[in-house]
Design an enzyme around this catalytic site. Sequence first.
Site, mmCIF file in Angstrom:
data_model
loop_
_atom_site.group_PDB
_atom_site.id
_atom_site.type_symbol
_atom_site.label_atom_id
_atom_site.label_comp_id
_atom_site.label_asym_id
_atom_site.label_seq_id
_atom_site.Cartn_x
_atom_site.Cartn_y
_atom_site.Cartn_z
ATOM 1 N N GLU A 89 0.795 -1.132 0.034
ATOM 2 C CA GLU A 89 -0.016 0.040 0.147
ATOM 3 C C GLU A 89 0.808 1.193 -0.005
ATOM 4 O O GLU A 89 0.379 2.275 -0.588
ATOM 5 C CB GLU A 89 -0.842 -0.085 1.205
ATOM 6 C CG GLU A 89 -2.114 -1.103 1.342
ATOM 7 C CD GLU A 89 -3.006 -0.800 0.271
ATOM 8 O OE1 GLU A 89 -3.549 0.209 -0.043
ATOM 9 O OE2 GLU A 89 -3.488 -1.712 -0.388
ATOM 10 N N SER A 361 -50.195 -32.975 34.422
ATOM 11 C CA SER A 361 -49.969 -33.616 35.646
ATOM 12 C C SER A 361 -48.857 -33.106 36.525
ATOM 13 O O SER A 361 -48.640 -33.363 37.359
ATOM 14 C CB SER A 361 -50.183 -35.130 35.820
ATOM 15 O OG SER A 361 -51.344 -35.635 35.305
#
Length: 679
Positions: A89, A361
């Site tokens: 770069e 139940s």
Amino acid sequence: MKFKTVLRIFLNIIFWGFTAAVAALAGLILIYGNDLPDYKKLATYAPPVATRLYASDGSLLIEYAEERRVFIDFADIPPQLVNAFIAAEDQNFWTHPGVDVQGIIRAAANNVMRVIGFNTHFSGASTITQQVAKNFFLTSERTISRKIKEAILALRLERAFSKQHIMTLYLNQIFLGARAYGIGSASLMYFNKPVSDLTLSECAFLASLPKAPNNRDRAVQRRNYVLRRMAEEGFISADQARAAAAEDLNINSGFTAQMEADFQYFAEDVRRELLNQLGRETLYNQGLYIKTTIVPELQRAAAAALNKELDRYNAGRTDKLQGAIIAMNPHTGRVLAMTGGRSFSESSFNRATQAMRQIGSTIKPFVYLAALERGMSPQAILSDTPVVGWRENNRLWKPENYDKKFMGDVPLRLSLETSRNVPTVRLVEQIGVAPAIEAAQRFGVYPEDMKNMNLSMALGSGETTLERLVLGYSAFVNGGHAIRPVLVDYIEDRYGRVIGGDATSIVPWDDDMLPPVRMAESEPLSDAQSLYQMVSILQGAVERGTGKQARVPGHTIAGKTGTTNDVKDIWFIGFSKDIIAGVYLGYDTPKPLGRGAGSHMAARVFADFMKTALADEKNQPFPVPDGMTFMRVNRRSGAAAADDPTGMIITEAFKPGQSPNPAPQKVKASGNPVVGGVF
């Protein structure tokens, strides 16, 4: 014309050209430099960083982030990675003042040669410092004014900060594809490793990404270009470049996809909870370290046990049965495992925490506890005989047992262990509907403001979630304390400061780093002796009642089955001394499961899970409160074993003042087996 004259003219041209350039530069700075952003705030750079969710063993579960980023300080960045970005770069990064004049000339020459037909690449002249200026403060528009502002900011950045700081800003901010911002996140996303472990080949690949972060088609070629540039700049030798270029580029795909499917329901519940507590900005951008309660081994075991049962039932069916399982520490509420369905990718609806279903139940232990609290003995006799003409809300109905049979007089324990309906109706009639339902409300199973107080609610027609049911049962074994679910132990900010969580806000962690035990936050919901009698009965339900499928060899287990009318919803809630787990199975749109289905399926899921959960644990019986007396009794009659030695003999736990039943005058033989009711 004399040489001196020519030289003087040439020098004048250079002087006035330079003066004009300086004047032009000053004018540009005057025009564009006054309203530029405040770059000084970059001295304390704190970028948005991904929040990371960890299991109790420290393994990573998932990241929450709008931008995936892991901040890396310059001292922790490998020099070879820095060199790779410089070669790719900005080759003059360490020497230019922010704008690279040589680079501008070189780029212009390359571009002219490209236009006239030479095989060169179009290139730009933005330095790394200029890219920092653009990425932090400017847009990406391609205009002269933006480039001028970018150059001015770059010059100012170079005067304000060191090269190392500028490089740190750049490498942590730049977008590198796959939602990864910065080299720390990119290293994890592409190679599933920290930057310190990157190879030369991998460093070159990351440095090739800024030009085309989302284009993987030419990944190898771009990597090789960066390697050649590194060799040209003297960062590596030609042999090193060739060796790195020969390596396969194994870009990781597993880490970028998702975490294990087994953990997704739990992680989503954590996300929803923390989003509500912390807000989106903090959760997604502040780099939090979140230590959760989930135990990976138990989570995988829970998901495997649930899906094994669902796959067994769903084979060849169009409509797919769903289910959920959740496991906790009953003393602290720490969630150890949670699975809310067959597949999170198919449906994110969490049936462990979001599905309201009739509980059948599984409500009976609360009803029977209300009787024990009122002084009834576990061997108190209830009538299992036909109930004719029961009227409620202008409706006449006849309660029945699941097997359509009646056993006559039965002890309270036997009735609950075998989950018989008719004796339960008789019990509710005796203690009252409101007290029976109040017990379920007190333990958090039913809401406190419930207005529909009727017999059917006391028999399980009310709705709740699996999570609330498990929390309610937890109080049976933890001394009667109401607890809440805990998903997160602690939360640290990006600087390692504890800013939230559950366990650490109550008591500090021990030196051995074991999670702290939650202290009691309220008065017990019931007395210790009644609670122990209920635990003992539920232990009997597993050992010889409707919960036999939930038995875990070598371990003391208690629990209760549950099935609603027409077998639309099936449940099992069970526990050892330190682990409680609940299982729910049913269709998302309730309908009968069909012939052969029942609560044994849920109990089987529980047992499969608990075999893993307790594999390395010693058996731990349930603790006995002071004042209890144990006596051997006949299970069928409740009389002392010496007075009625026929049939099964069990050990019963009596409170002070309680004793076995009188010896039966005459025990009639019955052809009816001792089996369950609606369970």
